[in-house]
Each structure stands twice: as C-alpha cells, then as structure tokens.
Design a protein around this motif. Structure first.
Motif, PDB file in Angstrom:
ATOM      1  N   PHE A  31      -7.370  13.644  41.063  1.00 56.15           N
ATOM      2  CA  PHE A  31      -7.991  13.954  39.776  1.00 56.15           C
ATOM      3  C   PHE A  31      -7.297  15.133  39.108  1.00 56.15           C
ATOM      4  N   ALA A  32      -7.023  16.188  39.860  1.00 55.95           N
ATOM      5  CA  ALA A  32      -6.396  17.373  39.285  1.00 55.95           C
ATOM      6  C   ALA A  32      -4.984  17.064  38.784  1.00 55.95           C
ATOM      7  N   ILE A  33      -4.231  16.279  39.548  1.00 56.19           N
ATOM      8  CA  ILE A  33      -2.874  15.920  39.116  1.00 56.19           C
ATOM      9  C   ILE A  33      -2.935  15.069  37.849  1.00 56.19           C
ATOM     10  N   ALA A  34      -3.810  14.088  37.826  1.00 58.83           N
ATOM     11  CA  ALA A  34      -3.929  13.230  36.642  1.00 58.83           C
ATOM     12  C   ALA A  34      -4.359  14.045  35.421  1.00 58.83           C
ATOM     13  N   TYR A  35      -5.311  14.908  35.601  1.00 55.90           N
ATOM     14  CA  TYR A  35      -5.811  15.748  34.511  1.00 55.90           C
ATOM     15  C   TYR A  35      -4.687  16.612  33.950  1.00 55.90           C
ATOM     16  N   ASN A  36      -3.912  17.217  34.844  1.00 59.98           N
ATOM     17  CA  ASN A  36      -2.823  18.087  34.400  1.00 59.98           C
ATOM     18  C   ASN A  36      -1.679  17.294  33.773  1.00 59.98           C
ATOM     19  N   LEU A  37      -1.399  16.096  34.269  1.00 61.51           N
ATOM     20  CA  LEU A  37      -0.362  15.279  33.652  1.00 61.51           C
ATOM     21  C   LEU A  37      -0.748  14.866  32.233  1.00 61.51           C
ATOM     22  N   VAL A  38      -1.988  14.468  32.055  1.00 54.53           N
ATOM     23  CA  VAL A  38      -2.457  14.102  30.719  1.00 54.53           C
ATOM     24  C   VAL A  38      -2.428  15.326  29.806  1.00 54.53           C
ATOM     25  N   GLY A  39      -2.920  16.440  30.307  1.00 52.61           N
ATOM     26  CA  GLY A  39      -2.914  17.659  29.498  1.00 52.61           C
ATOM     27  C   GLY A  39      -1.517  18.114  29.143  1.00 52.61           C
ATOM     28  N   ALA A  40      -0.596  18.060  30.098  1.00 49.45           N
ATOM     29  CA  ALA A  40       0.787  18.461  29.819  1.00 49.45           C
ATOM     30  C   ALA A  40       1.435  17.509  28.823  1.00 49.45           C
ATOM     31  N   GLY A  41       1.161  16.227  28.972  1.00 47.56           N
ATOM     32  CA  GLY A  41       1.708  15.255  28.027  1.00 47.56           C
ATOM     33  C   GLY A  41       1.205  15.489  26.617  1.00 47.56           C
ATOM     34  N   LEU A  42      -0.081  15.764  26.488  1.00 49.79           N
ATOM     35  CA  LEU A  42      -0.648  16.039  25.166  1.00 49.79           C
ATOM     36  C   LEU A  42      -0.106  17.344  24.588  1.00 49.79           C
ATOM     37  N   ALA A  43       0.095  18.339  25.452  1.00 50.38           N
ATOM     38  CA  ALA A  43       0.619  19.620  24.975  1.00 50.38           C
ATOM     39  C   ALA A  43       2.074  19.486  24.525  1.00 50.38           C
ATOM     40  N   VAL A  44       2.873  18.741  25.281  1.00 47.76           N
ATOM     41  CA  VAL A  44       4.283  18.575  24.938  1.00 47.76           C
ATOM     42  C   VAL A  44       4.440  17.820  23.621  1.00 47.76           C
ATOM     43  N   THR A  45       3.583  16.835  23.386  1.00 50.57           N
ATOM     44  CA  THR A  45       3.686  16.055  22.152  1.00 50.57           C
ATOM     45  C   THR A  45       3.013  16.736  20.967  1.00 50.57           C
ATOM     46  N   GLY A  46       2.384  17.874  21.206  1.00 50.78           N
ATOM     47  CA  GLY A  46       1.774  18.620  20.109  1.00 50.78           C
ATOM     48  C   GLY A  46       0.367  18.192  19.758  1.00 50.78           C
ATOM     49  N   HIS A  47      -0.244  17.371  20.592  1.00 48.46           N
ATOM     50  CA  HIS A  47      -1.613  16.914  20.312  1.00 48.46           C
ATOM     51  C   HIS A  47      -2.685  17.837  20.888  1.00 48.46           C
ATOM     52  N   PRO A  50      -3.034  25.340  21.983  1.00 48.92           N
ATOM     53  CA  PRO A  50      -3.207  26.279  23.098  1.00 48.92           C
ATOM     54  C   PRO A  50      -4.665  26.684  23.317  1.00 48.92           C
ATOM     55  N   LEU A  51      -5.431  26.777  22.254  1.00 47.39           N
ATOM     56  CA  LEU A  51      -6.842  27.139  22.403  1.00 47.39           C
ATOM     57  C   LEU A  51      -7.607  26.057  23.150  1.00 47.39           C
ATOM     58  N   VAL A  52      -7.390  24.813  22.786  1.00 50.14           N
ATOM     59  CA  VAL A  52      -8.071  23.701  23.470  1.00 50.14           C
ATOM     60  C   VAL A  52      -7.613  23.625  24.923  1.00 50.14           C
ATOM     61  N   ALA A  53      -6.314  23.825  25.159  1.00 55.13           N
ATOM     62  CA  ALA A  53      -5.806  23.815  26.536  1.00 55.13           C
ATOM     63  C   ALA A  53      -6.433  24.935  27.359  1.00 55.13           C
ATOM     64  N   ALA A  54      -6.599  26.096  26.745  1.00 58.62           N
ATOM     65  CA  ALA A  54      -7.216  27.231  27.446  1.00 58.62           C
ATOM     66  C   ALA A  54      -8.676  26.953  27.778  1.00 58.62           C
ATOM     67  N   ILE A  55      -9.339  26.164  26.967  1.00 62.70           N
ATOM     68  CA  ILE A  55     -10.741  25.806  27.233  1.00 62.70           C
ATOM     69  C   ILE A  55     -10.825  24.705  28.287  1.00 62.70           C
ATOM     70  N   LEU A  56      -9.916  23.735  28.225  1.00 60.29           N
ATOM     71  CA  LEU A  56      -9.968  22.597  29.137  1.00 60.29           C
ATOM     72  C   LEU A  56      -9.548  22.930  30.567  1.00 60.29           C
ATOM     73  N   MET A  57      -8.648  23.889  30.748  1.00 63.03           N
ATOM     74  CA  MET A  57      -8.167  24.190  32.089  1.00 63.03           C
ATOM     75  C   MET A  57      -9.284  24.664  33.026  1.00 63.03           C
ATOM     76  N   PRO A  58     -10.132  25.609  32.632  1.00 64.32           N
ATOM     77  CA  PRO A  58     -11.238  25.974  33.524  1.00 64.32           C
ATOM     78  C   PRO A  58     -12.224  24.814  33.736  1.00 64.32           C
ATOM     79  N   LEU A  59     -12.379  23.952  32.726  1.00 70.29           N
ATOM     80  CA  LEU A  59     -13.263  22.803  32.899  1.00 70.29           C
ATOM     81  C   LEU A  59     -12.748  21.856  33.981  1.00 70.29           C
ATOM     82  N   SER A  60     -11.438  21.760  34.101  1.00 71.39           N
ATOM     83  CA  SER A  60     -10.855  20.952  35.171  1.00 71.39           C
ATOM     84  C   SER A  60     -11.256  21.506  36.534  1.00 71.39           C
ATOM     85  N   SER A  61     -11.150  22.805  36.687  1.00 70.23           N
ATOM     86  CA  SER A  61     -11.516  23.434  37.962  1.00 70.23           C
ATOM     87  C   SER A  61     -13.006  23.271  38.245  1.00 70.23           C
ATOM     88  N   VAL A  62     -13.817  23.455  37.244  1.00 72.66           N
ATOM     89  CA  VAL A  62     -15.269  23.304  37.422  1.00 72.66           C
ATOM     90  C   VAL A  62     -15.616  21.871  37.807  1.00 72.66           C
TER      91      VAL A  62
END
Length: 79
Positions: A31-47, A50-62
């Motif tokens: 789950f963590a790998i998939a979550y990070n791959l999707v997040g990295a893909g969205l970040a690289v493509t500009g979708h 940084p604010l949304v990524a900063a909010i989503l990263m702790p949610l992944s851990s939770v």
C-alpha cells in the motif's frame, strides 16, 4: 519464545499469528509503495501541488497505522 501452555497447540498458535503478522506487514508495504508511486507520478506531471502533497503524506502514514491497528494478528484466550 516462552510457551506457558503444555503441548504443541501454543506453538501452532504462535506460527499462525506470525504468518498473519507477516501478511499485514506485506499489505502495508505494498500500500505504501503504491501510494507513493501514484503521488510521485502526480507530482512529476504537475497534477499535485506541494501543499496537497504535504497534506497527503502524513495521511498515508496514518492509513498504514490504522490498518495495522485494526488487523488482529494474535488471537488469545481473552474476549
């Protein structure tokens, strides 16, 4: 490992609990790998800003922590 009950039943319970624990660990890693791959893909493509990524990263851990907490790996004699 100290087994308080006589016989091999407690050893079987120990091995089954360890197997369930490993399944939970593997599920959380996938789950963590998939979550990070999707997040990295969205970040690289500009979708993903940084604010949304900063909010989503702790949610992944939770999410991983809650999934682990809810998974029962060892079932004891207690109710």
């Amino acid at each position: 490992v100290y087994l308080a009950r006589p016989g091999l039943a407690s050893l079987v319970t120990l091995v089954e609990g360890a197997d369930r624990t490993m399944r939970v660990i593997r599920r959380n890693v996938v789950f963590a790998i998939a979550y990070n791959l999707v997040g990295a893909g969205l970040a690289v493509t500009g979708h993903l800003t940084p604010l949304v990524a900063a909010i989503l990263m702790p949610l992944s851990s939770v999410t991983v922590i809650v999934a682990s907490w809810r998974s029962t790996t060892f079932r004891g004699d207690r109710p």
